[in-house]
Scaffold this motif. Structure first.
Motif, short mmCIF file in Angstrom:
data_model
loop_
_atom_site.label_atom_id
_atom_site.label_comp_id
_atom_site.label_asym_id
_atom_site.label_seq_id
_atom_site.Cartn_x
_atom_site.Cartn_y
_atom_site.Cartn_z
N LYS A 287 -3.01 14.14 -13.08
CA LYS A 287 -3.90 13.40 -12.18
C LYS A 287 -3.74 11.89 -12.37
CE LYS A 287 -7.82 15.80 -10.32
NZ LYS A 287 -9.13 16.38 -10.53
N SER B 60 -5.67 4.34 -8.22
CA SER B 60 -6.39 4.58 -6.97
C SER B 60 -7.11 3.34 -6.48
CB SER B 60 -7.39 5.73 -7.17
OG SER B 60 -6.73 6.93 -7.51
N THR C 284 0.83 -1.21 0.00
CA THR C 284 0.00 0.00 0.00
C THR C 284 0.86 1.26 0.00
OG1 THR C 284 -1.72 -1.18 1.24
CG2 THR C 284 -1.84 1.22 1.22
N TRP D 58 -6.42 1.65 -2.82
CA TRP D 58 -7.44 1.52 -1.79
C TRP D 58 -7.79 0.08 -1.47
CZ3 TRP D 58 -9.09 4.41 1.97
CH2 TRP D 58 -8.76 5.76 1.94
N MET E 33 -4.07 15.83 -3.25
CA MET E 33 -4.42 14.42 -3.47
C MET E 33 -4.89 13.82 -2.13
SD MET E 33 -0.47 13.23 -4.16
CE MET E 33 -0.87 11.50 -4.11
N PRO E 34 -6.02 14.31 -1.61
CA PRO E 34 -6.46 13.93 -0.26
C PRO E 34 -6.72 12.44 -0.09
CG PRO E 34 -8.20 15.11 -1.44
CD PRO E 34 -6.96 15.25 -2.25
N TRP E 35 -7.29 11.78 -1.11
CA TRP E 35 -7.59 10.35 -0.96
C TRP E 35 -6.33 9.50 -0.96
CZ3 TRP E 35 -12.04 8.94 0.87
CH2 TRP E 35 -13.15 9.76 0.67
N THR E 36 -5.40 9.84 -1.82
CA THR E 36 -4.12 9.12 -1.82
C THR E 36 -3.39 9.34 -0.50
OG1 THR E 36 -3.90 9.30 -4.22
CG2 THR E 36 -1.89 8.89 -2.98
N ALA F 292 -4.72 10.05 2.36
CA ALA F 292 -5.43 9.33 3.42
C ALA F 292 -5.03 7.86 3.45
CB ALA F 292 -6.94 9.46 3.22
N ALA F 293 -4.90 7.24 2.26
CA ALA F 293 -4.49 5.83 2.20
C ALA F 293 -3.07 5.66 2.72
CB ALA F 293 -4.59 5.33 0.75
#
Length: 505
Positions: free
Chosen positions: A457, A463, A345, A467, A372-375, A377-378
């Protein structure tokens, strides 16, 4: 029927790898690799379900019975390892769809995916075989394909890292082969079960002890056990993203699996206890945890930071092996699984950052986390797993290691785990601080037509793969029954004792 499925795990990548090398179209070679990875995952899942209750599956190649013929012997441990390798291969292949065209030359697409399949073949073969020379053969297949995969990176440093890995990997393989040769000279057999059954006949021979030392040194180098880890940081940090993801999650884990087989299935426990090997491994594991974590904290480049973190995580596994009790060995086996998820990950997160910014230097990523908030966060979720925060997979391993160390009065282990965890907080925070809390500044993005960050992007496939790993870090941290029961049954089988304490969290 199950017996035939075991050989398919090796035959499918063996047959399709050379065919893959003939094609240059990325879609074709990627599709073939995805088919290979998914097929191996399905097969390894079926096999694990069949053997998880203690059953053994044996396949005799060519109908030749051991010790004269080559035997594949599947139990809960090697089925568990095969499942880890196959699952990581699937996730890495999904990630490769968009990552490989950015990092690998068009002319090398076929060769790259063929090498990837051969590496998968080698790692699965190591897990399945019951013949120690055959184990060496598969070890070399996985190693040679790994050298090729690393060298295909566009950076010149990738070639240097591959060469360094080749030299040290060859030394490790040579040591292992010399040890196998000595053991064969003493026993007249290469079948692991046959050698173990007749060990008392030749255990006093000098050849056996010498062979043992060579085998342990060879596997220790392949597994990057401190202080034989120098090849790992460069290999992981300079390799293409897909290669870093796959190797960081599987290569050292499979070598540690081979070490488990040698220590618990090939040589009697009392034999290597007399050499004080558990004490030596305990010290090396504790030093690795502290040293690897400290060196990770010192790094200024993300992939190299994660690579040194792997040195520390190998240390946790070595500590679990050295404790020689159910909880310790359960923690070691679980961490083979847990660390594979965590590190895959994190390297996928690093790969996405490289895809978008063409750099993984922390000093050049200031404020990038906000874009890149989701990346981000992971990455944070996997980072919390490295630290061992409750609710994540990393906590489960440290919990059982600590409980095992306390029950044995091994306070040096407790101290090493606490210090390693504090240093893990420091280097994970270093990533968070660099990417989120530092002042926002304009990113310098190379190889794109505009300075607008949206041009670079990350595609959806990257992604999705990221995830899958991040959710697994959380899911298997909250619901530990499946990996815990698997690891516990494996520990009991290796120690050949009933369960002592411990329960699923």
């Amino acid at each position: 029927m199950i017996e035939q499925l075991t050989i398919l795990l090796v035959v499918i990548p063996l047959v399709l790898a050379p065919i893959t090398a003939l094609f240059k179209s990325h879609k074709i070679v990627w599709s073939v690799t995805l088919f290979v990875s998914v097929s191996c995952l399905i097969l390894s899942s079926i096999i694990l379900i069949d053997v998880i209750d203690g059953k053994h599956v044996i396949y005799e190649l060519g109908g030749w019975r051991p010790p004269w013929g080559i035997e594949y012997k599947i139990d809960s441990l090697n089925a568990f390892i095969a499942l880890i390798v196959s699952a990581i291969a699937c996730v890495a292949t999904i990630f490769a769809l968009q990552s490989v065209p950015r990092e690998i030359s068009k002319t090398n697409f076929g060769y790259f995916y063929a090498s990837f399949q051969l590496c998968l073949l080698g790692l699965l073969g190591i897990a399945l075989t019951g013949d120690i020379f055959n184990l060496f053969v598969f070890l070399e297949i996985s190693s040679l394909s790994s050298y090729a995969l690393i060298s295909m990176g566009r950076s010149r440093k990738a070639l240097t890292a591959a060469f360094s890995y080749l030299v040290l990997g060859t030394i490790g393989a040579t040591f292992f082969l010399i040890g196998v040769g000595f053991l064969y000279a003493a026993s007249g057999s290469l079948n692991i079960a046959d050698i173990a059954a007749r060990f008392s006949e030749f255990e006093d021979m000098q050849l056996v002890m010498t062979g043992f030392i060579f085998i342990i040194l060879g596997l220790g180098l392949k597994a990057a056990i401190f202080p034989m880890h120098s090849w790992l940081p460069n290999a992981y940090s300079h390799a293409p993203s897909v290669v870093s993801i796959f190797l960081s999650a599987t290569a050292t884990k499979v070598s540690l699996y081979a070490l488990l087989r040698v220590l618990f299935d090939l040589y009697p426990l009392a034999y290597w206890q007399a050499f004080l090997l558990p004490q030596i491994l305990l010290v090396l594991g504790c030093v690795a945890v502290i040293y690897g974590s400290y060196r990770a904290w010192q790094q200024i480049e993300l992939k190299r930071l994660l690579a040194f973190s792997s040195v520390a995580q190998v240390g946790y596994i070595v500590i679990g092996i050295s404790l020689l009790n159910n909880d310790g060995l359960t923690a070691a086996v679980m961490h083979l699984f847990n660390h594979a998820i965590i590190k895959a990950t994190l390297f996928m997160g690093a790969g996405i950052i490289l895809f978008r910014a063409n750099t993984t230097m922390l000093s050049e990523l200031r404020g990038f986390g906000g874009s890149m908030p989701w990346t981000f966060a992971a990455i944070c979720l996997a980072g919390l797993s490295l630290i061992g925060v409750p609710g994540t997979v990393g906590f489960v391993t440290k919990w059982y290691l600590l409980s095992s160390a306390v029950s044995e009065g091994k306070w040096i282990v407790v101290a090493a785990i606490v210090i390693g965890s504090v240093l893990a907080i420091a280097y994970v925070w270093k990533i968070v601080e660099a990417m989120y809390f530092n002042s926002k500044r304009k990113m310098v993005i190379q190889n794109v037509r505009s300075g607008d960050i949206r041009v670079a992007k990350a595609p959806m496939s990257l992604s999705i793969a990221l995830w899958i790993g991040a959710i697994a870090c959380l899911y298997f941290g909250l619901y530990t029954e499946i990996p815990y029961q698997s690891a516990q049954s494996i520990a009991e089988a290796l120690l050949n004792t009933p369960a002592i304490g411990g329960s699923g969290l």
